[in-house]
Every structure is written in structure tokens, then in C-alpha cells.
Design an enzyme around this catalytic site. Sequence first.
Site, short mmCIF file in Angstrom:
data_model
loop_
_atom_site.label_atom_id
_atom_site.label_comp_id
_atom_site.label_asym_id
_atom_site.label_seq_id
_atom_site.Cartn_x
_atom_site.Cartn_y
_atom_site.Cartn_z
N LYS A 161 1.05 3.89 -3.00
CA LYS A 161 0.57 5.89 -2.46
C LYS A 161 0.96 6.36 -2.57
O LYS A 161 1.57 7.80 -3.48
CB LYS A 161 -0.35 5.84 -1.17
CG LYS A 161 -1.84 4.65 -0.81
CD LYS A 161 -2.79 4.87 -1.25
CE LYS A 161 -3.60 4.82 -1.47
NZ LYS A 161 -4.90 4.46 -2.33
N TYR A 175 1.34 -1.29 0.00
CA TYR A 175 0.19 -0.23 -0.18
C TYR A 175 0.50 1.12 0.27
O TYR A 175 0.55 1.80 -1.08
CB TYR A 175 -1.00 -0.44 1.43
CG TYR A 175 -2.08 0.51 1.39
CD1 TYR A 175 -2.93 0.76 0.56
CD2 TYR A 175 -1.76 2.31 1.98
CE1 TYR A 175 -4.28 1.94 0.05
CE2 TYR A 175 -2.87 3.27 2.20
CZ TYR A 175 -4.09 3.21 1.38
OH TYR A 175 -5.03 3.57 1.57
N1 LIG Z 1 -10.97 5.88 4.98
C1 LIG Z 1 -9.24 6.15 5.54
O1 LIG Z 1 -8.82 6.76 6.08
C2 LIG Z 1 -8.44 6.16 3.93
C3 LIG Z 1 -6.96 6.56 3.82
C4 LIG Z 1 -5.83 6.83 3.69
C5 LIG Z 1 -5.95 6.71 2.07
N2 LIG Z 1 -7.43 6.35 1.70
C6 LIG Z 1 -7.49 6.08 0.44
O2 LIG Z 1 -9.01 6.88 -0.42
C7 LIG Z 1 -9.80 5.66 -0.72
C8 LIG Z 1 -11.26 5.52 -0.96
O3 LIG Z 1 -10.71 4.72 0.88
P1 LIG Z 1 -12.27 3.88 1.07
O4 LIG Z 1 -11.49 4.29 2.32
O5 LIG Z 1 -13.59 5.37 1.01
O6 LIG Z 1 -12.85 2.86 0.53
P2 LIG Z 1 -13.85 1.47 0.71
O7 LIG Z 1 -12.98 0.30 0.65
O8 LIG Z 1 -14.72 1.87 1.16
O9 LIG Z 1 -13.79 2.47 -0.93
C9 LIG Z 1 -13.45 1.86 -2.53
C10 LIG Z 1 -14.09 1.66 -3.16
O10 LIG Z 1 -13.72 1.20 -4.33
C11 LIG Z 1 -13.87 0.39 -4.98
N3 LIG Z 1 -13.07 -0.39 -5.60
C12 LIG Z 1 -12.32 -1.43 -5.33
N4 LIG Z 1 -11.72 -2.15 -6.70
C13 LIG Z 1 -12.20 -1.51 -7.11
C14 LIG Z 1 -12.16 -1.76 -8.92
N5 LIG Z 1 -11.03 -2.99 -9.12
N6 LIG Z 1 -12.34 -0.43 -9.42
C15 LIG Z 1 -13.67 -0.34 -8.98
N7 LIG Z 1 -13.65 0.08 -8.06
C16 LIG Z 1 -12.85 -0.36 -7.40
C17 LIG Z 1 -14.60 -0.23 -3.61
O11 LIG Z 1 -15.54 -1.74 -4.05
C18 LIG Z 1 -15.43 -0.25 -2.86
O12 LIG Z 1 -17.03 0.65 -3.05
C19 LIG Z 1 -8.64 4.76 -1.54
O13 LIG Z 1 -7.75 5.18 -2.47
C20 LIG Z 1 -7.77 4.63 -0.39
O14 LIG Z 1 -6.64 3.84 -0.10
C21 LIG Z 1 -8.65 5.63 2.57
#
Ligand SMILES: NC(=O)c1ccc[n+]([C@@H]2O[C@H](COP(=O)([O-])OP(=O)(O)OC[C@H]3O[C@@H](n4cnc5c(N)ncnc54)[C@H](O)[C@@H]3O)[C@@H](O)[C@H]2O)c1
Length: 254
Positions: free
Chosen positions: A161, A157
Site C-alpha cells: 500500500k 500489506y
Molecule cells: N475494507 C477496508 O477496511 C479497507 C481498508 C483499507 C484499504 N482497503 C483496500 O480497498 C480495496 C478493496 O477492499 P475490500 O475491503 O472491498 O476487499 P474485499 O476483499 O471485500 O474485495 C476485494 C475484491 O477483489 C477481488 N480480487 C482479489 N484478487 C484479485 C485478482 N487477482 N484479480 C481480480 N480481482 C481480485 C476479490 O475477489 C474481491 O471481490 C483493497 O485494495 C483493500 O486493500 C480496504
Amino acid sequence: MSYGFTDRYADQIVLVTGGAQGLGRAMVQRFAAEGARVHFADLNAAAGAEVLASLDGDGHAFDQVDITDPTAARTWIDGVAADQGRIDVLVNNAGIIRDNRIENISSEDWDAVLAVSLSGSFHCTQAAFAHMRERRYGRVLSFSSMSWRGNFGQVNYVAAKAGVVGFTRGFALEGAKHGVTANAIAPGLIETPMLASMNGPAHEKLVGKVPMRHTGQPEDIAAAAAFLCSPEARYITGVVLDVDGGIGIGSSIR
Ligand SMILES: NC(=O)c1ccc[n+]([C@@H]2O[C@H](COP(=O)([O-])OP(=O)(O)OC[C@H]3O[C@@H](n4cnc5c(N)ncnc54)[C@H](O)[C@@H]3O)[C@@H](O)[C@H]2O)c1
């Protein structure tokens, strides 16, 4: 929280990947509330349909697309451009985690994490840029993470990132003279299904390291995204915006 929503996205076509839940859903809802026609993609068709039904205004669409498949990503984006005549904003939000110590990361879990966050952002950006260039306007926002600087048990990851940061900065240079900006958001601990999937003790330990001492909400990310992707952010490109309650500032002796 109530927002003084504007119509600053009126007539704009906004694309969001991973829009069926979490941060993606909050951004889809925010862009729609600010007048955009939002086209979003996700693997999860049922959740995508629910989000679509929740949106303010008309002209929105959900497609089930796996953004790790370059042909599927291009077909989706070219289809939207052909139907709508423009793409103003692309938000590369989809991402996954497969956390483990390095000795336990399979090559499948390495590839999967890079395929969604990094290669997926590349496939979608490459397709969208062709349309943005033609109109000399575009905003590309990609999702890094607080982890990009390094985080224990996440080398796949972290690599993905940090890759998003490098991709954003490199692409910002190429997009600049075509009116296309490229920025990234590095969220901290935001309350989404992804964060909920982390185990309990690790979660508590991390929250204790946030200077604000609490997690963020998806709406906090959506507010930042709505600014960075707006016309008024026209002189901002190549930045990584930490939206993290201060955790990215670094270590604290307290
Ligand atoms: N939530 C956090 O605290 C956090 C922190 C840092 C970074 N992020 C980043 O923010 C973004 C969103 O995170 P989140 O927490 O909402 O994640 P989440 O897992 O709740 O949602 C991610 C969505 O992406 C979709 N997805 C996954 N693989 C896919 C693919 N191949 N094609 C199309 N859709 C796909 C999933 O079905 C899901 O609906 C991500 O890139 C994550 O790495 C989140």
C-alpha cells in the site's frame, strides 16, 4: 443514505478491478447510478454476475480476470477500449491481505499481496494509459490503505500500500501533460468482507482508535471515488485522500 445522483458520468467508460464485492461493488454501483457504462473485473465470477444484474442502466459488463496476470489484464482493457472506443476511468481497487508477523510471512504470502495491490495496479494502469493518452483524458484511482504509514502484523500489506502511494505519485507526473490524473484513496476501517475477515479483538481495538468511533461504509468510499474520478477533479493529481473517520491523523492522548 440518499444521494442526489447526477449524470456526470454519462457516456463515460469506467473500469473497476475487484468489483464483485466490498468497496469495488459499491463503486461499480455508484458509477453506474451516475450514468457511466461500467466494466468491472474480479476473480469471483458468481459474485460478479450478481453485481452486474444489480446495476442501473445499460452497457455494463463483468469479466472474470486475474489482474496479477499482465496478459489477462491487458487483454481485458484492450478489449474494452476496442469495443467502446475509449477508457475514461480506471479504478485499481482489487487487493488482498495475508496478515502475519514478519517471521511467519511465507514468500508466497509476500508475493501474493504485492502481486494484487501493487503489480495489478501497474499492469492495469500501463494498459489503460495507452488509451487515455490517445484521447488526452483519463482518471486513474488506486487503492492504498490507512496501513500504508505502517501497521503491526502487515509488513507485506504495508509495503504494497505504500508502494501504491509511490506508484500514484510517480505516475501522476507522467500522466499530467497528457490530461491523465492519478490519485489514491487510503480507506480506514470500512465494513466489507475484507474487514470482516479480521479477527474479533483486533477489530474492536482498531475501531476504538477511530476518532469518529465507528467504521465507515463502502458508500463513503464510493462517494470520494466518484468525485476524484470526475471531470471536475481535473486539477487534482498525485494526492492520497484519507477516507477514514480521522484515524490517519495520528495518535491521540485520549
Ligand atoms: N475494507 C477496508 O477496511 C479497507 C481498508 C483499507 C484499504 N482497503 C483496500 O480497498 C480495496 C478493496 O477492499 P475490500 O475491503 O472491498 O476487499 P474485499 O476483499 O471485500 O474485495 C476485494 C475484491 O477483489 C477481488 N480480487 C482479489 N484478487 C484479485 C485478482 N487477482 N484479480 C481480480 N480481482 C481480485 C476479490 O475477489 C474481491 O471481490 C483493497 O485494495 C483493500 O486493500 C480496504
